[in-house]
Write a protein that holds these residues in place. Structure first.
Motif, PDB file in Angstrom:
ATOM      1  N   PHE A   1     -27.705 -24.571 -18.283  1.00 31.93           N
ATOM      2  CA  PHE A   1     -28.625 -24.448 -17.489  1.00 31.93           C
ATOM      3  C   PHE A   1     -28.584 -22.736 -17.252  1.00 31.93           C
ATOM      4  O   PHE A   1     -29.700 -22.156 -16.695  1.00 31.93           O
ATOM      5  N   GLY A   2     -27.650 -22.030 -17.414  1.00 31.69           N
ATOM      6  CA  GLY A   2     -27.769 -20.431 -17.369  1.00 31.69           C
ATOM      7  C   GLY A   2     -28.472 -20.093 -18.651  1.00 31.69           C
ATOM      8  O   GLY A   2     -29.545 -19.108 -17.994  1.00 31.69           O
ATOM      9  N   ALA A   3     -28.694 -20.545 -19.463  1.00 32.37           N
ATOM     10  CA  ALA A   3     -29.602 -20.172 -20.568  1.00 32.37           C
ATOM     11  C   ALA A   3     -31.063 -20.390 -20.263  1.00 32.37           C
ATOM     12  O   ALA A   3     -31.885 -19.722 -20.258  1.00 32.37           O
ATOM     13  N   LEU A   4     -31.151 -21.382 -19.609  1.00 33.85           N
ATOM     14  CA  LEU A   4     -32.644 -21.608 -18.557  1.00 33.85           C
ATOM     15  C   LEU A   4     -32.933 -20.556 -17.756  1.00 33.85           C
ATOM     16  O   LEU A   4     -33.864 -20.106 -17.702  1.00 33.85           O
ATOM     17  N   LEU A   5     -31.738 -20.167 -17.030  1.00 35.42           N
ATOM     18  CA  LEU A   5     -32.117 -19.369 -15.897  1.00 35.42           C
ATOM     19  C   LEU A   5     -32.366 -17.636 -16.414  1.00 35.42           C
ATOM     20  O   LEU A   5     -33.339 -17.092 -16.009  1.00 35.42           O
ATOM     21  N   LEU A   6     -31.601 -17.222 -17.294  1.00 31.02           N
ATOM     22  CA  LEU A   6     -31.507 -15.654 -17.673  1.00 31.02           C
ATOM     23  C   LEU A   6     -32.914 -15.362 -18.386  1.00 31.02           C
ATOM     24  O   LEU A   6     -33.420 -14.480 -17.914  1.00 31.02           O
ATOM     25  N   PRO A   7     -33.305 -15.958 -19.561  1.00 34.17           N
ATOM     26  CA  PRO A   7     -34.537 -15.440 -19.952  1.00 34.17           C
ATOM     27  C   PRO A   7     -35.826 -15.604 -19.100  1.00 34.17           C
ATOM     28  O   PRO A   7     -36.658 -14.829 -19.204  1.00 34.17           O
ATOM     29  N   SER A   8     -35.796 -16.632 -18.422  1.00 32.94           N
ATOM     30  CA  SER A   8     -37.014 -16.803 -17.367  1.00 32.94           C
ATOM     31  C   SER A   8     -37.000 -15.772 -16.264  1.00 32.94           C
ATOM     32  O   SER A   8     -37.880 -15.217 -16.102  1.00 32.94           O
ATOM     33  N   ALA A   9     -35.822 -15.325 -15.911  1.00 29.73           N
ATOM     34  CA  ALA A   9     -35.757 -14.323 -14.992  1.00 29.73           C
ATOM     35  C   ALA A   9     -36.201 -12.754 -15.599  1.00 29.73           C
ATOM     36  O   ALA A   9     -36.945 -12.293 -14.883  1.00 29.73           O
TER      37      ALA A   9
ATOM     38  N   PHE B   1     -43.973 -23.327 -20.459  1.00 32.80           N
ATOM     39  CA  PHE B   1     -43.982 -24.256 -19.217  1.00 32.80           C
ATOM     40  C   PHE B   1     -44.008 -23.209 -18.096  1.00 32.80           C
ATOM     41  O   PHE B   1     -44.314 -23.577 -16.734  1.00 32.80           O
ATOM     42  N   GLY B   2     -43.809 -21.961 -18.097  1.00 31.37           N
ATOM     43  CA  GLY B   2     -43.686 -20.925 -16.784  1.00 31.37           C
ATOM     44  C   GLY B   2     -42.416 -20.507 -16.370  1.00 31.37           C
ATOM     45  O   GLY B   2     -41.484 -21.354 -16.344  1.00 31.37           O
ATOM     46  N   TYR B   3     -42.426 -19.382 -16.061  1.00 31.78           N
ATOM     47  CA  TYR B   3     -40.949 -18.833 -15.910  1.00 31.78           C
ATOM     48  C   TYR B   3     -40.615 -19.320 -14.353  1.00 31.78           C
ATOM     49  O   TYR B   3     -39.275 -19.469 -14.432  1.00 31.78           O
ATOM     50  N   ARG B   4     -41.474 -19.273 -13.458  1.00 31.22           N
ATOM     51  CA  ARG B   4     -41.017 -19.840 -12.184  1.00 31.22           C
ATOM     52  C   ARG B   4     -40.063 -21.117 -12.025  1.00 31.22           C
ATOM     53  O   ARG B   4     -39.133 -21.204 -11.766  1.00 31.22           O
TER      54      ARG B   4
ATOM     55  N   THR C   1     -40.353 -10.002  -6.730  1.00 28.89           N
ATOM     56  CA  THR C   1     -39.709 -10.751  -7.997  1.00 28.89           C
ATOM     57  C   THR C   1     -38.279 -10.482  -8.088  1.00 28.89           C
ATOM     58  O   THR C   1     -37.418 -11.426  -8.498  1.00 28.89           O
ATOM     59  N   LEU C   2     -37.989  -9.109  -8.207  1.00 32.63           N
ATOM     60  CA  LEU C   2     -36.579  -8.695  -8.374  1.00 32.63           C
ATOM     61  C   LEU C   2     -35.833  -9.185  -7.258  1.00 32.63           C
ATOM     62  O   LEU C   2     -34.537  -9.499  -7.679  1.00 32.63           O
ATOM     63  N   VAL C   3     -36.143  -9.270  -6.102  1.00 32.78           N
ATOM     64  CA  VAL C   3     -35.336  -9.520  -5.104  1.00 32.78           C
ATOM     65  C   VAL C   3     -35.130 -11.159  -5.248  1.00 32.78           C
ATOM     66  O   VAL C   3     -33.885 -11.761  -5.046  1.00 32.78           O
ATOM     67  N   ALA C   4     -36.198 -11.752  -5.459  1.00 31.85           N
ATOM     68  CA  ALA C   4     -36.175 -13.244  -6.141  1.00 31.85           C
ATOM     69  C   ALA C   4     -35.274 -13.925  -6.756  1.00 31.85           C
ATOM     70  O   ALA C   4     -34.396 -14.774  -6.566  1.00 31.85           O
ATOM     71  N   ILE C   5     -35.068 -13.161  -7.882  1.00 34.09           N
ATOM     72  CA  ILE C   5     -34.180 -13.598  -9.106  1.00 34.09           C
ATOM     73  C   ILE C   5     -32.694 -12.998  -8.807  1.00 34.09           C
ATOM     74  O   ILE C   5     -31.970 -13.205  -9.783  1.00 34.09           O
ATOM     75  N   ALA C   6     -32.425 -11.897  -8.111  1.00 30.37           N
ATOM     76  CA  ALA C   6     -31.156 -11.341  -7.691  1.00 30.37           C
ATOM     77  C   ALA C   6     -29.952 -12.291  -7.801  1.00 30.37           C
ATOM     78  O   ALA C   6     -28.959 -12.021  -8.455  1.00 30.37           O
ATOM     79  N   PHE C   7     -30.137 -13.252  -6.902  1.00 30.49           N
ATOM     80  CA  PHE C   7     -29.009 -14.402  -6.658  1.00 30.49           C
ATOM     81  C   PHE C   7     -28.602 -15.080  -7.798  1.00 30.49           C
ATOM     82  O   PHE C   7     -27.459 -15.109  -8.238  1.00 30.49           O
TER      83      PHE C   7
END
Length: 532
Positions: free
Chosen positions: A131-139, A92-95, A31-37
């Motif tokens: 969209f950055g706001a969607l990305l950070l908390p879900s990560a 709705f799910g973090y992924r 999971t950590l690898v997946a969200i890194a980029f």
């Protein structure tokens, strides 16, 4: 309590263990690898644009105020939507939320690069922030729901190092891209980075699963909070230029206070509020949020002016300034994983308190800078700051998110990110006001001390902005002796403002260290859960 002796319910809530076959997709570290980029892409865009602003202004004919909104627009979209985005991830799910954030961030980046005018560019920068706001908390929610509490500190440490590395590399990479290609390249770079983030997310992230699927979206709460945050950020952005007593600033602050109070009153009514206020009944969560605000206020507000000192007063080039600052930002990237391991062993309180003391010491050293201070002294101050900040960010993040229920990890992460963004805006505005007021009050005396005619009130108003950036207003055709005297007097006034602003930042850090002692002691595996 060790991970091996954790109750089964705790393990089920906080960890996806690898299957006997050892599938990579089932590992928390995958999971950590997946969200890194994705995480690095958002952090990178917070700093990479700064070096592109001059080229954007020349290409699109933008004014200074319009260029400031290239940065402020991104901040506005990010700050206003963070809490709502965190709730969307829980619901709705973090992924899926993360992947939508990645795709939207890349598409908005391309739209920015294709913009034909500055207004269009700023509009897409706001959308990019959303969209950055969607990305950070879900990560962050993905991390919280994947790792057991006993290993969360380590995960948060690595997470912090990713952000630190991206933040440190932003100005350097931006300079290379602008010099080699054009300003559009700093946005096009998100295409390959985002493609990697999307591919890794689709491959490594487990199937989407909502942690709070039965909840409803608190629409009135979303509206009230969004207006309050928008008005507050608007006031903080406009205050340095318009003035704290300007009607726009005062009205914006009044609107922020009114809607903020209305939001707090409303959140007591619905069964499923946007932010359950009981979340802050845990001292570690509420104090962690306050510490994040204090840290961002001191750090962002101070570093905004240290670049003016290095370039304006000391005459360093942008590249030299970046190399000087890298002793801090690079150290943050290197020491954050170490801070995470320490946190797993002793809990959030000790490393956070030590970090605040180290950062306060580093800030106090910077408050003693002179116009000819040696580079080793400045570097050592940055080293103290970097070490302290890595401990603070990891500890405060773990305190907020690690003590929140897994089903509210998205909202908890959004609270942490919003505190960081608002603290940074508050620091730039407040310490900027301190700098400006000090310069206005001391500049005439320095002119008189240099044998120069004291500037009038109108002249002071025109000179203040230039002096606050480490420069000097020089009359046409002035003799070399007069140029040297004016520059020296202006630099001394700048240093007066810097001394006071950085002293305030150091005191804020010190007060935060005292506040951190009230956090719950012990590791996140052995404390009571928050029931909401």
């Amino acid at each position: 309590m060790t991970a091996a002796t954790e109750p089964a319910t705790t393990r089920a809530e906080g960890e996806r263990r690898a299957t006997p076959g050892g599938r990579l997709r089932d590992s928390p570290w995958a999971t950590l690898v997946a969200i890194a980029f994705g995480v690095m892409m958002v952090a990178l865009d917070g700093t990479i644009v700064a070096v592109a602003n001059p080229a954007i202004g020349a290409s699109l004919g933008a004014s200074l105020a319009e260029l400031q909104w290239v940065t402020h627009g991104y901040l506005l979209g990010l700050a206003v939507f963070l809490i709502t985005a965190g709730k969307i991830g829980d619901r709705f799910g973090y992924r899926n939320t993360y992947l939508v954030g990645v795709v939207g961030f890349v598409l908005s980046s391309v739209a920015i690069a294709l913009s034909a005018g500055v207004i269009m560019l700023v509009a897409f920068r706001v959308l990019q922030g959303v969209f950055g706001a969607l990305l950070l908390p879900s990560a962050m929610g993905l991390l919280r729901s994947s790792f057991p509490p006993s290993k969360l500190g380590r995960a948060f440490g690595v997470f912090g190092s990713l952000i630190g590395a991206a933040t440190a590399g932003g100005p350097i990479l931006g300079g290379i891209l602008v010099d080699a290609f054009s300003w559009e390249a700093v946005f096009y770079i998100n295409v390959p980075v985002g493609a990697a983030a999307l591919a890794l997310g689709l491959w490594l992230l487990a199937a989407n699963r909502a942690t709070d699927p039965g909840s409803r979206m608190d629409v009135p709460g979303i509206v009230l909070l969004s207006i309050a945050i928008f008005a507050l950020v608007w006031a903080l952005v406009e205050a340095p230029a318009a003035g704290w007593d300007h009607p726009v600033t005062l009205v914006s602050l009044a609107v922020a206070a009114l809607f903020g109070l209305a939001f707090l009153l409303w959140e007591r009514r619905p069964e499923q509020p946007l932010i359950p206020l009981a979340l802050f009944a845990n001292p570690s969560v509420s104090i962690g949020a306050l510490l994040t605000v204090a840290m961002a206020l001191s750090l962002m507000g101070s570093l905004f002016f240290i670049t003016f000192y290095l370039q304006g007063v000391r005459g360093m080039s942008p590249a030299q300034t970046g190399l000087q600052l890298i002793s801090m930002t690079a150290l943050m990237a290197v020491t954050s994983p170490v801070a995470g391991r320490v946190l797993d062993r002793v809990g959030a309180r000790p490393p956070t308190t030590v970090g605040l003391l180290l950062a306060s010491a580093g800030m106090f050293m910077l408050s003693r800078l002179e116009t000819d201070t040696g580079v080793p002294y400045i570097s050592f101050a940055f080293v103290l700051l970097g070490m302290g900040l890595s401990l603070i960010m990891t500890g405060a993040t773990a305190a907020i998110i690690g003590n929140a229920p897994v089903r509210l990890a998205g909202v908890a992460s959004a609270v942490q990110q919003a505190a960081m963004q608002l603290g940074g805006s508050l620091g730039t505005a407040v310490l900027g006001a301190v700098m400006s007021a000090t310069i206005v009050s001391t500049l005439p005396g320095h002119f008189a001390g240099a044998g120069l005619t004291e500037p009038s009130a109108d002249e002071l108003a025109g000179m203040q902005s230039v002096v606050a950036q480490g420069g000097a207003v020089l009359p046409d055709g002035a003799a070399p002796e007069a140029v040297a005297a004016i520059t020296r007097a202006s630099n001394l006034a700048f240093m007066d403002g810097l001394h006071l602003a950085f002293t305030i930042a150091a005191v804020v850090m010190l007060a935060a260290a005292a506040l951190s002692l009230l956090m719950r002691s012990g590791r996140m595996t052995d404390g009571p859960a928050v029931h909401i």
